[in-house]
Write an enzyme that holds these catalytic residues in place. Sequence first.
Site, mmCIF file in Angstrom:
data_model
loop_
_atom_site.group_PDB
_atom_site.id
_atom_site.type_symbol
_atom_site.label_atom_id
_atom_site.label_comp_id
_atom_site.label_asym_id
_atom_site.label_seq_id
_atom_site.Cartn_x
_atom_site.Cartn_y
_atom_site.Cartn_z
ATOM 1 N N ASN A 153 -45.154 32.398 -27.967
ATOM 2 C CA ASN A 153 -45.590 33.055 -26.731
ATOM 3 C C ASN A 153 -46.539 34.206 -27.035
ATOM 4 O O ASN A 153 -47.293 34.623 -26.172
ATOM 5 C CB ASN A 153 -44.379 33.548 -25.924
ATOM 6 C CG ASN A 153 -43.363 34.285 -26.762
ATOM 7 O OD1 ASN A 153 -42.915 33.782 -27.794
ATOM 8 N ND2 ASN A 153 -42.996 35.469 -26.358
ATOM 9 N N SER A 201 -40.116 25.534 -18.411
ATOM 10 C CA SER A 201 -40.019 26.395 -17.237
ATOM 11 C C SER A 201 -41.182 26.157 -16.277
ATOM 12 O O SER A 201 -42.288 25.837 -16.702
ATOM 13 C CB SER A 201 -40.019 27.855 -17.707
ATOM 14 O OG SER A 201 -39.964 28.714 -16.602
ATOM 15 N N THR A 239 -25.334 25.406 -6.887
ATOM 16 C CA THR A 239 -26.135 24.609 -5.961
ATOM 17 C C THR A 239 -27.567 24.636 -6.460
ATOM 18 O O THR A 239 -28.079 25.713 -6.787
ATOM 19 C CB THR A 239 -26.032 25.209 -4.549
ATOM 20 O OG1 THR A 239 -24.653 25.148 -4.172
ATOM 21 C CG2 THR A 239 -26.878 24.446 -3.545
ATOM 22 N N CYS A 326 -42.386 40.386 -22.419
ATOM 23 C CA CYS A 326 -41.080 41.003 -22.608
ATOM 24 C C CYS A 326 -41.159 42.203 -23.525
ATOM 25 O O CYS A 326 -40.431 43.160 -23.369
ATOM 26 C CB CYS A 326 -40.093 40.006 -23.208
ATOM 27 S SG CYS A 326 -40.252 38.400 -22.506
HETATM 28 C C1 LIG Z 1 -41.408 30.920 -25.315
HETATM 29 C C2 LIG Z 1 -40.606 31.561 -24.234
HETATM 30 N N1 LIG Z 1 -39.296 31.324 -24.146
HETATM 31 C C3 LIG Z 1 -38.535 31.860 -23.186
HETATM 32 C C4 LIG Z 1 -39.078 32.689 -22.234
HETATM 33 C C5 LIG Z 1 -38.181 33.303 -21.199
HETATM 34 O O1 LIG Z 1 -38.546 32.959 -19.930
HETATM 35 P P1 LIG Z 1 -37.816 33.617 -18.653
HETATM 36 O O2 LIG Z 1 -38.033 35.102 -18.769
HETATM 37 O O3 LIG Z 1 -38.487 33.009 -17.523
HETATM 38 O O4 LIG Z 1 -36.399 33.263 -18.726
HETATM 39 C C6 LIG Z 1 -40.446 32.969 -22.273
HETATM 40 C C7 LIG Z 1 -41.071 33.887 -21.293
HETATM 41 O O5 LIG Z 1 -42.151 34.353 -21.414
HETATM 42 C C8 LIG Z 1 -41.237 32.383 -23.286
HETATM 43 O O6 LIG Z 1 -42.546 32.608 -23.381
#
Ligand SMILES: Cc1ncc(COP(=O)(O)O)c(C=O)c1O
Length: 386
Positions: A153, A201, A239, A326
């Site tokens: 990421n 996601s 749900t 993050c």
């Molecule tokens: C590689 C990866 N894993 C997990 C996540 C976590 O996603 P979320 O915060 O939507 O749970 C992210 C979020 O940027 C991500 O880039």
Amino acid sequence: MKKKKIYLDYAATTPVDPRVLKAMQPFFSEKFGNTMSLHQFGQEAKLALEKNREKIADLIKAKPNEIIFTGSATESNNFALKGIAFANRHKGKHIIISSIEHPSVEESARWLEKNGFEVSRISVDKYGSVSPAQISKAIRKDTILVSIIHASNEIGTIQPIERIGKICRQKKIYFHTDAAQSFGKIPINVNKMNIDLLTASAYKIYGPKGVACLFVREGVKIEPLLHGGGQEKGLRSSTVNLAGIVGFAKAVEICQKEMLKEKKRLENLRDRLIKNVLKIEDSFLNGHPKKRLPNNANFSFLFVEGESIAIQLDLAGIAVSTGSACSSAKLKPSSVLLATGLKPEQAQGSLRISLGRWTTRKEIEVFLRTLPKVIKQLREISPFSR
Ligand SMILES: Cc1ncc(COP(=O)(O)O)c(C=O)c1O
């Protein structure tokens, strides 16, 4: 006239595609049934749930019953690690991850360590690549799971997932990959790549927030995290978020249709961006020069802080990020960049630029005109500057 803002942070999140929004709309007030209800409202919802599950499975060549819907990639990663650990602890207590996992994998592993499991963290090379040979070496008799992020990421490096999967399959060890950044952007085939569990996601691919999934290969033994009404084959009681799932499936359908063309378009823009940014003195690219996500570029600039660059760009109407969304609020050097061997001061000066569906060549040109000015200004006032 007000200047249009430029968004170059698609790895953090993406806007919902208008086609996705349109597909979701009837599921808020018209087709609002609960998929567990026996009446027609419920049956209509159940039918929509299964039809959309099929679309998502198809993108990665999984079977529909192998897709378990969750609320986030974080949940999917927690479910994969903790669920496999607890269902298979009679076989062994050893887990392998990499040193550049997303916090939702790293922190799940750390929690498991506190609860009697052992975790090995595989280091990466200067490009952020994991070596399959090193994974092979780290596997023990009591190893039950290997979890390696598909594409970083932060630095965008794509891992040799197929080779790692093959090793795990040969040694009969479950293999999980966090594909939150790669799903929908580059081709994935869970069978060819020997993947047993995969995290994906919706909101990273122009779908809504609050909906994600975990692919769990048929026959894999996994414990649920959430107990209750028994939805999702008893593996994730709650749900389901049907409107979200419909949006997720529509986002997948669009990616499936447009992926190859869009991949090429983004790679061209990305390469143009990289070539020109590297003309700035004392700058270098982080991550692999070739094996990287089509939409990711990550740079370090000596003698300046990434946060200062991001703030100045924001004032100029350009949204980028330092490291991941993050970690960008934490003002700490990124652990991923440190893992690739950067010194803290090099990691501090890093910037992630991530492109997406609405990124234009013109926007890249504006960015390329603005960035050198910002860096020059910051270096002029930097006490570290030459
Ligand atoms: C590689 C990866 N894993 C997990 C996540 C976590 O996603 P979320 O915060 O939507 O749970 C992210 C979020 O940027 C991500 O880039």
